[in-house]
Scaffold this motif. Structure first.
Motif, short mmCIF file in Angstrom:
data_model
loop_
_atom_site.label_atom_id
_atom_site.label_comp_id
_atom_site.label_asym_id
_atom_site.label_seq_id
_atom_site.Cartn_x
_atom_site.Cartn_y
_atom_site.Cartn_z
N PHE A 1 2.17 11.25 9.74
CA PHE A 1 2.27 10.43 8.54
C PHE A 1 3.29 11.01 7.57
O PHE A 1 4.13 10.29 7.03
CB PHE A 1 0.90 10.31 7.86
N TYR B 1 0.82 -1.21 0.00
CA TYR B 1 0.00 0.00 0.00
C TYR B 1 0.85 1.26 0.00
O TYR B 1 0.37 2.31 0.41
CB TYR B 1 -0.93 0.03 1.23
N SER B 2 2.11 1.18 -0.38
CA SER B 2 2.99 2.33 -0.24
C SER B 2 3.85 2.51 -1.48
O SER B 2 5.02 2.14 -1.48
CB SER B 2 3.92 2.14 0.97
N TRP C 1 -4.11 7.55 0.16
CA TRP C 1 -3.11 6.77 0.90
C TRP C 1 -2.25 5.88 0.01
O TRP C 1 -2.75 4.98 -0.65
CB TRP C 1 -3.77 5.86 1.96
N GLY C 2 -0.99 6.16 -0.02
CA GLY C 2 -0.01 5.28 -0.65
C GLY C 2 -0.09 5.14 -2.16
O GLY C 2 0.59 4.32 -2.73
N ARG C 3 -0.89 5.97 -2.80
CA ARG C 3 -1.11 5.74 -4.24
C ARG C 3 -0.21 6.57 -5.14
O ARG C 3 -0.37 6.54 -6.35
CB ARG C 3 -2.57 6.01 -4.58
N SER C 4 0.70 7.33 -4.56
CA SER C 4 1.59 8.11 -5.41
C SER C 4 3.00 8.10 -4.83
O SER C 4 3.22 7.57 -3.74
CB SER C 4 1.08 9.54 -5.55
N ASP C 5 3.92 8.68 -5.58
CA ASP C 5 5.30 8.74 -5.09
C ASP C 5 5.39 9.74 -3.93
O ASP C 5 4.40 10.36 -3.55
CB ASP C 5 6.27 9.08 -6.23
N LYS C 6 6.58 9.88 -3.39
CA LYS C 6 6.76 10.70 -2.19
C LYS C 6 6.27 12.13 -2.38
O LYS C 6 5.48 12.64 -1.57
CB LYS C 6 8.26 10.70 -1.82
N ASN C 7 6.66 12.75 -3.48
CA ASN C 7 6.25 14.14 -3.72
C ASN C 7 4.74 14.26 -3.87
O ASN C 7 4.12 15.16 -3.33
CB ASN C 7 6.92 14.70 -4.98
N GLU D 1 9.60 3.62 -4.76
CA GLU D 1 10.06 4.44 -5.90
C GLU D 1 11.38 3.94 -6.48
O GLU D 1 11.53 3.78 -7.68
CB GLU D 1 10.27 5.87 -5.44
N VAL E 1 6.70 9.35 6.05
CA VAL E 1 6.96 9.24 4.61
C VAL E 1 8.27 9.94 4.25
O VAL E 1 9.11 9.39 3.55
CB VAL E 1 5.79 9.85 3.80
N LEU F 1 10.36 6.59 4.88
CA LEU F 1 9.60 5.86 3.87
C LEU F 1 8.92 4.62 4.47
O LEU F 1 8.93 3.54 3.89
CB LEU F 1 10.51 5.42 2.71
N THR F 2 8.36 4.80 5.66
CA THR F 2 7.71 3.68 6.34
C THR F 2 6.50 3.21 5.53
O THR F 2 5.68 4.03 5.12
CB THR F 2 7.21 4.12 7.74
N PRO F 3 6.37 1.90 5.31
CA PRO F 3 5.19 1.42 4.60
C PRO F 3 3.89 1.80 5.35
O PRO F 3 3.89 1.90 6.58
CB PRO F 3 5.38 -0.10 4.57
N LEU F 4 2.86 1.98 4.56
CA LEU F 4 1.59 2.49 5.11
C LEU F 4 1.10 1.75 6.36
O LEU F 4 0.80 2.40 7.37
CB LEU F 4 0.54 2.46 4.00
N ALA G 1 3.21 2.66 9.33
CA ALA G 1 3.03 4.08 9.66
C ALA G 1 1.69 4.28 10.39
O ALA G 1 1.61 5.00 11.38
CB ALA G 1 3.07 4.92 8.39
N TYR H 1 5.05 5.16 -2.51
CA TYR H 1 6.15 6.09 -2.21
C TYR H 1 7.39 5.37 -1.66
O TYR H 1 8.49 5.85 -1.80
CB TYR H 1 5.70 7.17 -1.21
#
Lengths: 331, 173
Positions: free
Chosen positions: B43, A87-88, B120-126, A93, B47, B51-54, B57, A90
């Protein structure tokens, strides 16, 4: 050890969208046992691959008919990717940039889709259109036949070795088992264990998940996971004092320079390269130069002729003398 | 006579408590929105820096913030870890369903919570930072409104409850 069927059900299915999971879980054991890859492609049939064959998968199991095959949807892919990334997105990447993700058990999932470029380099893959589950198999004993040819009994060291085979020829499986055998110690050779360092740029040899090897690579083995080969070899030499360094798929200039350093400080190197014959390898600029300079004392040739990992030939590097041939046997 | 007096006291007490509860709801709403903002900040830290997984976190947030807001994160994480193949959005919505009664939030606030499920969690860090920052901004606006309502209505509710009870008693007598 778990059978491949159970491995797929317990380690692979949990990362699949529920609809795909229900299809894979009910496949017959004999089919699962030989499975090498499960391919998910957007709006295309779900296909399972094994050495030399493939099968469409329908809601009621394997089917020869394309019409009855289950068509993978965008939602299936999205959901599966979500589960693989825990689920992550990010947090994945870096791996996505390399085109694959690793899941517990050391299995790798290849990813294809729209590649996003930023400042000339790959930023990520979006709109994922294909996922390829590659089942990691450890064949214990795959290196037992080869190892006696790679061991210098007088000096008590491993020869610098290059393993050569076409893709899916069993190079990585052989390297993994050699690492295990050398690291644990081989009784038949009267050889105690040696410190092994694996530089695993693509997480294939040790199948690391979050840095921890998921496959048995021996008790005296250190793994630098997802680390570029050249930097990894130097890091190993500086701080981990390996006696043997194992790495996969060499071919770049910087790899050669790092290998040279390892050879000069007396560390044995076992590496692999794509290729089907010595001539082909010699034609590649970097590898050709290495062979010309006799870096490698042993060349091991594998093929797919009798299934992946078929040992074709072992050649003495400097003089090109065959030590073992599938047709003629060993020395 | 005693019966009448005790009845009157009971009525006044009941209406006062009703008014008090109503004012407490406004207070609660402010607190929950503040906790939600804090949870989102936590949160973002998870991140940005590790970069803790959801699921991890969420558990970490759930342990630091009390229920019901902490429960939202904790319950969603537990569902994610059950390997049932649910999406993050489904897990989040299910956690909202379980905790919404205690949240004392308005429908608009709940819509914001629901929108988080799609993020939640559906995109990159930015992308994740930008999307969460947007929701934080909307939550801050909601918090401002809730604080104004709380200040305006807290005393009114309490007094109206008390006065309503007295009026009812006088009317009945």
């Amino acid at each position: 050890m778990q059978s491949i069927g159970n491995v797929i059900k317990k380690q692979i299915c949990t990362f699949m969208a529920p609809r795909l999971r229900s299809i894979i879980e009910f496949l017959p054991q004999d089919l699962l046992a030989k499975t090498e890859e499960i391919r998910l492609r957007h709006s295309r049939p779900l296909i399972l691959y094994w050495a030399g064959g493939e099968s469409y998968l329908g809601k009621r199991g394997p089917t020869p008919s394309l019409r009855e095959a289950y068509t993978v949807t965008g939602e299936d892919l999205e959901r599966t990717l979500e589960l693989i990334c825990s689920y992550s997105l990010y947090a994945c990447e870096e791996e996505l940039r390399g085109g694959y993700l690793t899941i517990p058990g050391g299995h790798r999932v290849g990813v294809a889709g729209r590649v996003v470029i930023e400042s000339g380099s790959i930023k990520t893959i979006s709109n994922v259109s294909s996922l390829n589950f590659r089942i990691a198999r450890q064949i214990l004993g795959a290196g037992e036949k080869v190892l006696p040819f790679l061991f210098d009994r007088h000096a008590g060291r491993i020869y610098h070795t290059l393993v050569i085979s076409p893709p899916q020829g069993g190079k990585t499986t052989l390297l993994r088992d050699l690492a295990r055998l050398i690291s644990n110690g081989v009784g038949i050779l009267g050889q105690g264990g040696q410190k092994v360092g694996i530089v695993d740029e693509r997480s294939e040899i040790a199948g690391c998940f979050q840095g921890v090897p998921q496959l048995d690579v021996g008790i005296r083995t250190d793994v630098l996971d997802a680390c570029p080969k050249a930097e990894g070899i130097m890091m190993m030499l500086r701080s981990l004092s390996p006696q043997v360094i194992i790495t996969d798929e060499i071919g770049r200039d910087e790899d050669v320079r790092a290998l040279e350093d390892a050879v000069h400080v007396g560390v044995s190197v076992i590496a692999s390269a794509h290729g089907s014959s010595l001539d082909e390898i010699c034609r590649r600029p970097v590898l050709g130069l290495m062979l010309e300079n006799n870096y490698f004392e042993r060349l091991v040739f594998l093929s797919n002729s009798k299934g992946p990992g078929t040992l074709e030939m072992i050649v003495e590097g400097e003089r090109g003398l065959p030590l073992y041939s599938a047709r003629g046997g060993g020395e | 006579m005693y019966l009448k007096i005790s009845g009157a006291v009971l009525i006044i007490l009941a209406t006062y408590l009703y008014g008090h509860n109503l004012s407490f709801m406004y207070y609660n709403r402010v607190r929950r929105l503040e906790e939600l903002l804090m949870a989102l900040e936590m949160f973002l830290t998870e991140v940005n820096y590790s970069l803790t997984p959801l699921p991890q976190a969420f558990i970490s947030i759930g342990e630091k913030i009390s229920r019901p807001v902490g429960g939202l994160f904790f319950d969603a994480a537990k569902l994610m870890q059950q390997n049932r193949g649910l999406s993050a959005c489904e897990c989040w919505r299910s956690a909202i369903k379980k905790n919404y009664r205690d949240l004392d939030l308005t429908r608009n606030n709940m819509d914001l919570l629901d929108r988080l499920g799609l993020i939640w969690g559906r995109s990159d860090k930015n992308g994740q930072q930008r999307q969460i920052a947007l929701i934080q901004e909307l939550l801050r606006q909601a918090l401002g409104e809730a604080q104004v309502k709380h200040q305006k209505n807290e005393k009114i509710c309490k007094y109206l409850g008390l006065l309503g009870g007295i009026t009812l008693v006088l009317f009945l007598l």
